[in-house]
Scaffold this active site. Structure first.
Site: not given
Length: 340
Positions: A207, A245
């Site tokens: 991340d 998404h």
């Protein structure tokens, strides 16, 4: 249109008109911890006892419980002989609304600054994120209390529920996996659950640097900082859960290309855990929730969306993946296996 059809249509319109009441009542029930109280009770609980537990007068609570029972969020049961009090018990739906299940996610949707407040006519006319334009700020990131409590709790419970579904319904897919990178894995909760279930896996949580800096050590999980738009650590399997998404097709293709570069050409695999919209708008019992999630993504992202099978095929093909397989994990999301 016959009178019966017209009456049915009007009833449906009335139900839509009171739709926010349903959301508000369920949100309030979660805030009062009613689903948790009924679950921990292990059997029927009297209205008077529930009233004492939540601090709401019995006459008001009765009306709330009657509403919840009508919608399957509780169940009215027979009173013991000689008693006139109302009794209520949990249902499968109320169990799904406890704080260890999807309760925090439902709280996010019902929050005053949450996604459901973002869909307005004026907001949809904007060229930017409709919800952010309408509220005048980004509710997910600019309000520290909202971000650290409501939003993060919602994302955590969503990830926990979905990861449990992956473990239960896709366990064989982790056989023989030596290393796995969770791209956008935040603080490593999902990867920690997977490594605990499949201890032979070496987990790498990838991340952004500010996220990794706050992560606490997890057994079997290595934290690596970086940007998925630049590179992805190499591994047998790359996983993207609730990531694509958020992005446009072109951005997704860039991310997918970086993932393809990080896995072995012959044996590598990409796992995508995201919703798939059914082409004809029907689908299974999660179809309505998937469409709701898609509208939510329209409200709070620039070009994010939930994709149809055709849209998934397009971005995967454009990124150079030769084939993909969709796995039903009995959840809102599906698990897509893509092969380079």
């Amino acid at each position: 249109m016959g009178r019966d059809e017209e009456a049915a249509a009007q009833a449906e319109a009335w139900n839509h008109g009171f739709g926010f009441i349903k959301t508000s009542v369920i949100k309030t029930a979660i805030e009062l911890e009613i689903p948790d109280i009924l679950h921990n009770q292990g059997g029927p609980l009297s209205l008077s006892a529930l009233s004492s537990a939540v601090g709401v007068p019995p006459d008001r609570l009765h009306r709330i419980m009657r509403f919840l029972a009508h919608h399957g969020v509780s169940k009215k049961t027979a009173s013991p002989p000689g008693e006139s009090d109302y009794y209520y018990a949990e249902t499968a739906v109320s169990r799904s609304l406890t704080k260890d299940n999807l309760g925090p996610f439902v709280l996010l949707q019902g929050a005053q600054r949450g996604p459901s407040a973002c869909i307005t006519a004026q907001g949809l006319k904007s060229r930017e994120r409709p919800g952010v334009e309408e509220l005048g700020s980004d509710p997910l990131y600019e309000d520290p209390i909202f971000t650290e409590k409501v939003f993060r709790d919602a994302m955590t419970c969503h990830a926990r529920v979905t990861t449990s579904a992956v473990i239960e319904n896709y366990g064989e897919g982790f056989r023989g996996v030596g290393s796995l990178v969770d791209v956008g894995g935040s603080y490593g909760m999902t990867l920690g659950m997977l490594v605990e279930a499949f201890p032979w896996i070496r987990g790498i949580c990838y991340d952004l640097p500010p996220v990794v800096a706050k992560a606490k050590p997890l057994h079997g999980v290595e934290f690596v900082a970086g940007s998925m738009f630049e590179s992805v650590p190499k591994a047998d399997v790359i996983m993207l859960m609730f990531v694509l998404h958020n992005w446009s097709d072109n951005e997704c293709i860039d991310i997918l290309k970086r993932c393809k570069e990080a896995i072995p050409a012959e044996t590598g695999r990409l796992m995508i855990i995201d919703a798939i919209i059914d082409e004809d708008g029907e689908g299974d019992e999660f179809a309505g929730a998937r469409l709701g999630l898609d509208v939510t993504m329209m409200a709070v992202t620039y070009e994010g969306k939930e994709r149809t099978h055709r849209e998934w095929a397009y971005i995967l093909t454009e990124a150079g993946f030769r084939k993909y397989v969709v796995n039903n994990i009995k959840a809102l999301e599906s698990l897509i296996e893509a092969y380079p």
